[in-house]
Structures are given as structure tokens and as C-alpha cells.
Design a protein around this motif. Structure first.
Motif, PDB file in Angstrom:
ATOM      1  N   TYR A   9       8.029   6.913  -4.107  1.00  0.00           N
ATOM      2  CA  TYR A   9       8.147   7.692  -5.344  1.00  0.00           C
ATOM      3  C   TYR A   9       9.355   8.628  -5.275  1.00  0.00           C
ATOM      4  O   TYR A   9      10.066   8.816  -6.263  1.00  0.00           O
ATOM      5  N   LEU A  10       9.569   9.239  -4.123  1.00  0.00           N
ATOM      6  CA  LEU A  10      10.682  10.175  -3.983  1.00  0.00           C
ATOM      7  C   LEU A  10      12.021   9.489  -4.205  1.00  0.00           C
ATOM      8  O   LEU A  10      12.957  10.103  -4.733  1.00  0.00           O
ATOM      9  N   ARG A  11      12.131   8.224  -3.821  1.00  0.00           N
ATOM     10  CA  ARG A  11      13.391   7.503  -4.020  1.00  0.00           C
ATOM     11  C   ARG A  11      13.625   7.133  -5.478  1.00  0.00           C
ATOM     12  O   ARG A  11      14.737   6.740  -5.846  1.00  0.00           O
ATOM     13  N   ARG A  12      12.604   7.285  -6.302  1.00  0.00           N
ATOM     14  CA  ARG A  12      12.768   7.042  -7.739  1.00  0.00           C
ATOM     15  C   ARG A  12      13.259   8.292  -8.465  1.00  0.00           C
ATOM     16  O   ARG A  12      13.708   8.205  -9.616  1.00  0.00           O
ATOM     17  N   LEU A  13      13.139   9.446  -7.841  1.00  0.00           N
ATOM     18  CA  LEU A  13      13.493  10.709  -8.494  1.00  0.00           C
ATOM     19  C   LEU A  13      14.985  10.983  -8.378  1.00  0.00           C
ATOM     20  O   LEU A  13      15.725  10.283  -7.697  1.00  0.00           O
TER      21      LEU A  13
ATOM     22  N   VAL B  83      22.247  11.978  -0.040  1.00  0.00           N
ATOM     23  CA  VAL B  83      22.911  10.850  -0.707  1.00  0.00           C
ATOM     24  C   VAL B  83      22.582   9.544   0.007  1.00  0.00           C
ATOM     25  O   VAL B  83      22.321   8.516  -0.625  1.00  0.00           O
ATOM     26  N   LYS B  84      22.572   9.571   1.333  1.00  0.00           N
ATOM     27  CA  LYS B  84      22.259   8.363   2.103  1.00  0.00           C
ATOM     28  C   LYS B  84      20.822   7.909   1.861  1.00  0.00           C
ATOM     29  O   LYS B  84      20.564   6.714   1.658  1.00  0.00           O
ATOM     30  N   ASP B  85      19.882   8.851   1.857  1.00  0.00           N
ATOM     31  CA  ASP B  85      18.471   8.496   1.718  1.00  0.00           C
ATOM     32  C   ASP B  85      18.090   8.118   0.296  1.00  0.00           C
ATOM     33  O   ASP B  85      17.271   7.211   0.079  1.00  0.00           O
ATOM     34  N   MET B  86      18.640   8.827  -0.696  1.00  0.00           N
ATOM     35  CA  MET B  86      18.234   8.620  -2.084  1.00  0.00           C
ATOM     36  C   MET B  86      19.227   7.784  -2.877  1.00  0.00           C
ATOM     37  O   MET B  86      18.915   7.375  -3.996  1.00  0.00           O
ATOM     38  N   THR B  87      20.399   7.550  -2.350  1.00  0.00           N
ATOM     39  CA  THR B  87      21.546   6.838  -2.919  1.00  0.00           C
ATOM     40  C   THR B  87      22.288   7.718  -3.930  1.00  0.00           C
ATOM     41  O   THR B  87      21.698   8.585  -4.596  1.00  0.00           O
TER      42      THR B  87
ATOM     43  N   HIS C  11      21.238   8.551  -7.547  1.00  0.00           N
ATOM     44  CA  HIS C  11      20.136   9.474  -7.815  1.00  0.00           C
ATOM     45  C   HIS C  11      20.520  10.935  -7.572  1.00  0.00           C
ATOM     46  O   HIS C  11      19.644  11.799  -7.554  1.00  0.00           O
ATOM     47  N   VAL C  12      21.808  11.218  -7.422  1.00  0.00           N
ATOM     48  CA  VAL C  12      22.256  12.580  -7.118  1.00  0.00           C
ATOM     49  C   VAL C  12      23.226  13.054  -8.196  1.00  0.00           C
ATOM     50  O   VAL C  12      24.156  12.334  -8.567  1.00  0.00           O
ATOM     51  N   LEU C  13      23.001  14.280  -8.687  1.00  0.00           N
ATOM     52  CA  LEU C  13      23.820  14.847  -9.756  1.00  0.00           C
ATOM     53  C   LEU C  13      24.413  16.179  -9.306  1.00  0.00           C
ATOM     54  O   LEU C  13      23.797  16.925  -8.544  1.00  0.00           O
ATOM     55  N   LEU C  14      25.584  16.496  -9.821  1.00  0.00           N
ATOM     56  CA  LEU C  14      26.259  17.743  -9.483  1.00  0.00           C
ATOM     57  C   LEU C  14      25.452  18.943  -9.971  1.00  0.00           C
ATOM     58  O   LEU C  14      25.029  18.998 -11.125  1.00  0.00           O
TER      59      LEU C  14
END
Length: 345
Positions: free
Chosen positions: A248-252, A268-272, A275-278
Motif C-alpha cells: 500500500y505504501l508504494r501506491r502512495l 526515491v529508490k523505494d517508492m520510485t 511517486h515523489v513530488l517537490l
């Protein structure tokens, strides 16, 4: 925190602006959730458009999505009428403030979790006020996020594919966090982890496909995902979802406001990168003043960097962002330090 809104609160006896020249605001405890008289930072960027735009220009940011700060969420108030009234006023004021930005700001609607009527206020803000998403606290109305009272809200957010920023709005064991500014430094990251864990184990993320972004890089929750998975596997009482918590966390979604390059790189490595925003936490004292350099220091490829720096946000929020004229860029006006002693945000 637009000034017309704060003056309205003052007229109703819910705010004190007498220390405004010192960049300090006092709010009624029912609204801010703090002890009476607790100083709240009142940075000019929260109500002065010229300073706001100069600030983001100095950071190299073309477009900024803004929201009310968590001490306007009334997260610890059980007064439905007061919470909804303050929320509506704050949303109206923010919409008016954003409209005067020349297209450089967009707004997130404050949604009063834990209170009946939250879904209606979301609809009003999206349909009538032109907000591009929502923000909500980690607790409200004496209820956790997985309480049934919030089910209508989760349904509405999922149906609309509404970008939603989850920001810590209270802490547990406040007395143990009273010293050293630990409410903000440690309590808030733990609060995000607690609230997110309840969304996972409470089945909210099973029932609803949310576009949910966790502030401050998710707080502590990325670091404890392995422990949550272990509990899911070995403790029958925690085996209440169809997949492991880390799934579920990787979907957030997560913002970059973790203030450490190594930690951001792991996120960034774990979630890609998708899925990361400034994020910056502007305009408070714990803020990333050079967010572009923070991301570029990661050394990710050009596509990932572009996604983090704005591509993800533009896609998720439905924004078409025009870059301002570089010749119009100005330096951020100098300002004395914002007093924050004793304040958790």
C-alpha cells in the motif's frame, strides 16, 4: 493565512493579531490545538502576495500549490459547527488569495476529517472555488482517519481522483514532546506514520484508490514499513488486509521535504520517482530554501528529475504551468527570523 480571514477570526474573538509586527499570531486553542497563548509564526508570505511570489521565484519555482497550515484544521475540536465554519472561511479566503497570484498559485481545499459534512465541503471547493485538490489532517472530531464517519469523504476523494495532501495536525503524548521543539521535530513524523498505518490496517486503502500524498516524505512510515510487514505476516490481529502494508505504501505519493539527501535518495529508490513530488514547507522555519538543488543532488536521470521537479505534480493536479519571464525574477526580500519557540509547526 490571508489577512482578511485572520481579521475575521479576530473580530469573532478567535484570533489575536496584536503581535503581528513581531510576526506572531495567537489563535483560539479550539482552532489551533495548542495551549492558550502559544505563538504561531505569521510569516509575511502567508498573506502578502508580493512576498509570496518573490519567495518562490528566488527558489526557482514557477508554480506553487498552497494550502492552509495545520493549525487552522481544528483537529482537536469536537465542535462540528465551529470546525466547519472556520474551514469554509479559510477555503474562501485561500481561493481569493490564489486568484490574485497571476496564475502562479493553485489552492488545496482544507477538508475537515472526522466531521459530518466534509465531503460536501470538498465538493464546494472543487466545483465552486476552483481548488485543484485537498489537504487534510491526521485526526479530527475525536476520531481516527479509519473511523466510519470519514467513509463518505474517502469515497468522494477516490471517485474524483482528487489529489490529497495528508499533513500531520496533532501529536500523541504531547507532554513527552514538550521540550526541545520535539512536537514538530519528532511528533509530526510519528503522527504521519500512525495515521497512515491506520489507513492501511483499517482497510481504507483497500476500499478506496486514493491519490494520497504524505507530507515530509511520509514521516517515519517508510522507515518502519518492514516492521509493519513483519507484523502483518506474524500477528493474526494485524493480518486484516489483502496485501502487505508496504504494498500500500508504494501506491502512495511523497513530497521531498525530508531535509536530507541520503534519506530522499532512499525514498526515491523505494517508492520510485513517479511517486515523489517537490515540497518545501514554505514559509516556515524548517524549510528547504533550495529545493531544486536538493533534487538535482540525487543524481537521478533526466526523466526522473523532471518528474520530481514538476511533471508528477502537473499530471496529478491537472496543471498547465507557464514559466514566468526570467527577466522579471527578483531576489527574495530579506526578513528577520520567524519566532517559533514553543510552536509545533
Amino acid at each position: 493565512m490571508p489577512m482578511p480571514f485572520l481579521r475575521h477570526l479576530e473580530r469573532k474573538g478567535l484570533a489575536d493579531l496584536s503581535r503581528g509586527a513581531e510576526r506572531v499570531l495567537n489563535l483560539d486553542p479550539a482552532i489551533c490545538g495548542l495551549a492558550p497563548g502559544s505563538p504561531i509564526p505569521l510569516a509575511p508570505e502567508q498573506h502578502d502576495m508580493e512576498r509570496r511570489l518573490a519567495s518562490l521565484t528566488a527558489m526557482g519555482v514557477d508554480h506553487q500549490v498552497v494550502a492552509a497550515p495545520p493549525f487552522l484544521f481544528a483537529s482537536e475540536s469536537d465542535d462540528d459547527r465551529l470546525t466547519l465554519e472556520v474551514t469554509r472561511l479559510a477555503n474562501d479566503a485561500l481561493a481569493e488569495f490564489v486568484a490574485g497570484s497571476g496564475g502562479r498559485l493553485s489552492g488545496l481545499a482544507t477538508v475537515p476529517v472526522g466531521h459530518p459534512g466534509a465531503a460536501d465541503e470538498l465538493a464546494r471547493c472543487l466545483d465552486e472555488l476552483g481548488m485543484v485538490g485537498a489537504t487534510l489532517g491526521t485526526f479530527g472530531g475525536g476520531r481516527e482517519l479509519d473511523d466510519p464517519v470519514n467513509e463518505e469523504l474517502w469515497q468522494a476523494l477516490a471517485a474524483r481522483r482528487c489529489f490529497t495532501l495528508l499533513h500531520p495536525s496533532r501529536v500523541s503524548s504531547r507532554d513527552r514532546l514538550a521540550d526541545y521543539h520535539l512536537v514538530q521535530l519528532l511528533g509530526y513524523p510519528m503522527e504521519t506514520a500512525l495515521a497512515t498505518s491506520r489507513l492501511v490496517f483499517g482497510g481504507v486503502l483497500d476500499r478506496h484508490d486514493l491519490v494520497l500524498c504524505l507530507a515530509h516524505g511520509g514521516g517515519c512510515v517508510p522507515a518502519v514499513s518492514g516492521r509493519l510487514d513483519l507484523g502483518w505476516r506474524r500477528k493474526p490481529v494485524a493480518r486484516v488486509t489483502s496485501r502487505t502494508p508496504s504494498d500500500y505504501l508504494r501506491r502512495l505519493l511523497y513530497d521531498t521535504a525530508v531535509f536530507d539527501t541520503g534519506a530522499l535518495g532512499r525514498l526515491v529508490k523505494d517508492m520510485t520517482a513517479a511517486h515523489v513530488l517537490l515540497g518545501t514547507d514554505t514559509p516556515f522555519d524548517l524549510v528547504d530554501h533550495d529545493p531544486l538543488r536538493t533534487v538535482r543532488a540525487l543524481g537521478v536521470d533526466a526523466g526522473q528529475e523532471t518528474a520530481i521537479l514538476g511533471g508528477n505534480a502537473a499530471r496529478l493536479l491537472g496543471l498547465r504551468v507557464a514559466r514566468p519571464d526570467p527577466d522579471e525574477r527578483v531576489e527574495e526580500p530579506s526578513a528577520p527570523p520567524i519566532p517559533v519557540e514553543g510552536h509545533p509547526t
